[in-house]
Design a protein around this motif. Structure first.
Motif, PDB file in Angstrom:
ATOM      1  N   VAL A 190       0.838  -1.204   0.000  1.00 10.33           N
ATOM      2  CA  VAL A 190       0.000   0.000   0.000  1.00 10.33           C
ATOM      3  C   VAL A 190       0.872   1.253   0.000  1.00 10.33           C
ATOM      4  O   VAL A 190       0.563   2.239  -0.684  1.00 10.33           O
ATOM      5  CB  VAL A 190      -0.969  -0.002   1.203  1.00 10.33           C
ATOM      6  N   PHE A 191       1.978   1.246   0.760  1.00 16.41           N
ATOM      7  CA  PHE A 191       2.875   2.401   0.780  1.00 16.41           C
ATOM      8  C   PHE A 191       3.385   2.711  -0.623  1.00 16.41           C
ATOM      9  O   PHE A 191       3.394   3.865  -1.060  1.00 16.41           O
ATOM     10  CB  PHE A 191       4.071   2.130   1.714  1.00 16.41           C
ATOM     11  N   ALA A 192       3.824   1.659  -1.337  1.00 17.90           N
ATOM     12  CA  ALA A 192       4.334   1.861  -2.691  1.00 17.90           C
ATOM     13  C   ALA A 192       3.239   2.350  -3.634  1.00 17.90           C
ATOM     14  O   ALA A 192       3.464   3.253  -4.454  1.00 17.90           O
ATOM     15  CB  ALA A 192       4.936   0.558  -3.217  1.00 17.90           C
ATOM     16  N   ALA A 193       2.047   1.767  -3.522  1.00 12.55           N
ATOM     17  CA  ALA A 193       0.948   2.165  -4.398  1.00 12.55           C
ATOM     18  C   ALA A 193       0.535   3.610  -4.157  1.00 12.55           C
ATOM     19  O   ALA A 193       0.298   4.376  -5.115  1.00 12.55           O
ATOM     20  CB  ALA A 193      -0.243   1.230  -4.180  1.00 12.55           C
ATOM     21  N   VAL A 194       0.448   4.009  -2.900  1.00 11.81           N
ATOM     22  CA  VAL A 194       0.074   5.387  -2.570  1.00 11.81           C
ATOM     23  C   VAL A 194       1.133   6.363  -3.065  1.00 11.81           C
ATOM     24  O   VAL A 194       0.812   7.446  -3.578  1.00 11.81           O
ATOM     25  CB  VAL A 194      -0.140   5.528  -1.049  1.00 11.81           C
ATOM     26  N   ARG A 195       2.384   5.980  -2.939  1.00  9.82           N
ATOM     27  CA  ARG A 195       3.466   6.860  -3.399  1.00  9.82           C
ATOM     28  C   ARG A 195       3.419   7.050  -4.915  1.00  9.82           C
ATOM     29  O   ARG A 195       3.592   8.156  -5.426  1.00  9.82           O
ATOM     30  CB  ARG A 195       4.818   6.271  -2.983  1.00  9.82           C
ATOM     31  N   ILE A 196       3.182   5.974  -5.639  1.00  6.48           N
ATOM     32  CA  ILE A 196       3.092   6.058  -7.102  1.00  6.48           C
ATOM     33  C   ILE A 196       1.893   6.901  -7.532  1.00  6.48           C
ATOM     34  O   ILE A 196       1.959   7.673  -8.499  1.00  6.48           O
ATOM     35  CB  ILE A 196       3.004   4.647  -7.709  1.00  6.48           C
ATOM     36  N   ALA A 197       0.780   6.770  -6.794  1.00  3.03           N
ATOM     37  CA  ALA A 197      -0.461   7.465  -7.173  1.00  3.03           C
ATOM     38  C   ALA A 197      -0.489   8.912  -6.710  1.00  3.03           C
ATOM     39  O   ALA A 197      -1.372   9.674  -7.133  1.00  3.03           O
ATOM     40  CB  ALA A 197      -1.655   6.716  -6.586  1.00  3.03           C
ATOM     41  N   ARG A 198       0.457   9.322  -5.866  1.00  2.13           N
ATOM     42  CA  ARG A 198       0.449  10.674  -5.323  1.00  2.13           C
ATOM     43  C   ARG A 198       0.577  11.710  -6.447  1.00  2.13           C
ATOM     44  O   ARG A 198       1.440  11.627  -7.314  1.00  2.13           O
ATOM     45  CB  ARG A 198       1.590  10.843  -4.325  1.00  2.13           C
ATOM     46  N   GLY A 199      -0.308  12.676  -6.426  1.00  2.00           N
ATOM     47  CA  GLY A 199      -0.285  13.740  -7.418  1.00  2.00           C
ATOM     48  C   GLY A 199      -1.047  13.427  -8.686  1.00  2.00           C
ATOM     49  O   GLY A 199      -1.246  14.315  -9.523  1.00  2.00           O
ATOM     50  N   GLU A 200      -1.466  12.182  -8.853  1.00  2.61           N
ATOM     51  CA  GLU A 200      -2.225  11.799 -10.047  1.00  2.61           C
ATOM     52  C   GLU A 200      -3.711  12.097  -9.848  1.00  2.61           C
ATOM     53  O   GLU A 200      -4.195  12.231  -8.725  1.00  2.61           O
ATOM     54  CB  GLU A 200      -2.040  10.298 -10.338  1.00  2.61           C
TER      55      GLU A 200
END
Length: 337
Positions: A159-169
């Motif tokens: 979840v940490f990785a997914a949230v980081r990738i999705a941040r700003g999108e």
């Protein structure tokens, strides 16, 4: 008598296969339906199709997950009694847990039933206890204990990785991609489940055919896998909505992004564990734990821990109930024959 018992194996195995499909399909469709990645009808059709395909693909794979199990030598009637008892125990427990809406492990229930039945056979036949206990039972036991923890931890961290990738999108784009990946995971998870189901029931049937003295039991596997695929696919087509409702609506509140993490973690662990490491992984335990792991990694409380504790009780009870049930039925059948 061997022929009669072999017919009884087939009669009991048919509904057991159907219930297996009914029981396992919610693991792949519950979250995608909840997050509207797929409609219920489409999700069920995709899952049933890939479950069926997975069962058929298990034929060339062989008994990869059960190559470690050597069924102890015993009289044919007693061996067939153990198989019948194991199937009765699994079918009864799966029907009961389905109506309770509980996702339980058919794999571990089956192994426990075979262990319970063979231990009961020691008391009535010329079977050595050492031959049974010397089998590597510790591997599936550790898998039962460790796999939920691994699934929970992996989903939580991802979840940490997914949230980081999705941040700003754009949130709409994130949800669209997440739902798309969930749609793919339905097929992947169902394919892996079918591979395990095919091997699981072929393993049981080969024991029964060998005990009954059928010439070239392997030659019967082609038609058997076709029957397995039809019955499991038919069960999957009914969706298993009682269990699906618990997984999707009563266990955790989850958004499409975390739903994608949960389904992806389940698919990955299923293939890595079952095909890469030859471990009889439970789809039910893995899926439920991944859902909780992904759903708990949020800023607000989302997990119904009371519901999870209830599920955990059924997980622990599964090998105990099926093992004891198979032992009792084995002794009862031996008294009758």
């Amino acid at each position: 008598m061997e022929v009669l018992l072999l017919v009884l194996v087939g009669v009991i195995m048919a509904p057991t296969l159907y219930v297996a499909g009914l029981h396992d399909v919610p693991n792949s469709i519950a979250i995608p339906v909840r997050t509207r990645a797929l409609t219920p009808r489409m999700a069920v059709r995709v899952a049933a199709a890939f479950n069926t395909l997975g069962v058929l693909l298990a034929l060339p794979v062989g008994l990869y997950l059960y190559s470690w199990f050597e069924f102890p030598a015993m009289e044919p009637q007693l061996a067939l009694s153990v198989v019948v008892a194991s199937l009765v125990a699994i079918l009864t427990w799966n029907v009961f847990t389905y109506f309770r809406g509980m996702p339980t492990s058919i794999t571990h229930g089956l192994l426990a039933a075979l262990l319970g039945g063979t231990l009961a056979a020691v008391t009535v036949g010329d079977v050595r206890t050492d031959d049974i206990l010397s089998l590597p039972w510790l591997t599936p036991l550790l898998t039962l204990l460790v796999s939920p923890l691994v699934a929970f931890g992996l989903a939580y961290v991802l979840v940490f990785a997914a949230v980081r990738i999705a941040r700003g999108e754009d949130p709409h784009d994130v949800n669209r991609v997440a739902r798309g990946l969930q749609s793919v995971s339905v097929g992947v998870t169902s394919l892996g489940t079918g591979l395990q189901q095919g091997q699981r029931f072929a393993f049981v049937l080969l024991i029964a055919l060998g005990a009954a003295g059928v010439a070239d039991p392997v030659g019967w596997m082609g038609p058997a896998y076709m029957a397995f695929a039809v019955l499991i696919g038919a069960g999957a087509l009914h969706g298993g909505w009682r269990i699906g409702h618990v997984l999707a609506h009563r266990l955790v509140a989850i958004d499409p992004l975390r739903g994608m993490v949960a389904t992806t973690a389940t698919s990955g662990l299923l293939f890595l564990g079952s095909l890469g490491l030859a471990l009889p992984l439970s789809t039910s335990l893995t899926a439920a734990s991944a859902i909780i792991g992904a759903g708990s990694n949020q800023r607000f409380a989302t997990v119904n821990w009371r519901q999870f504790r209830r599920i955990a009780v059924y997980w622990v009870a599964t090998p105990m109930v099926t093992g004891l049930g198979a032992a009792v039925v084995t002794l009862a059948l031996n008294a009758l024959i």
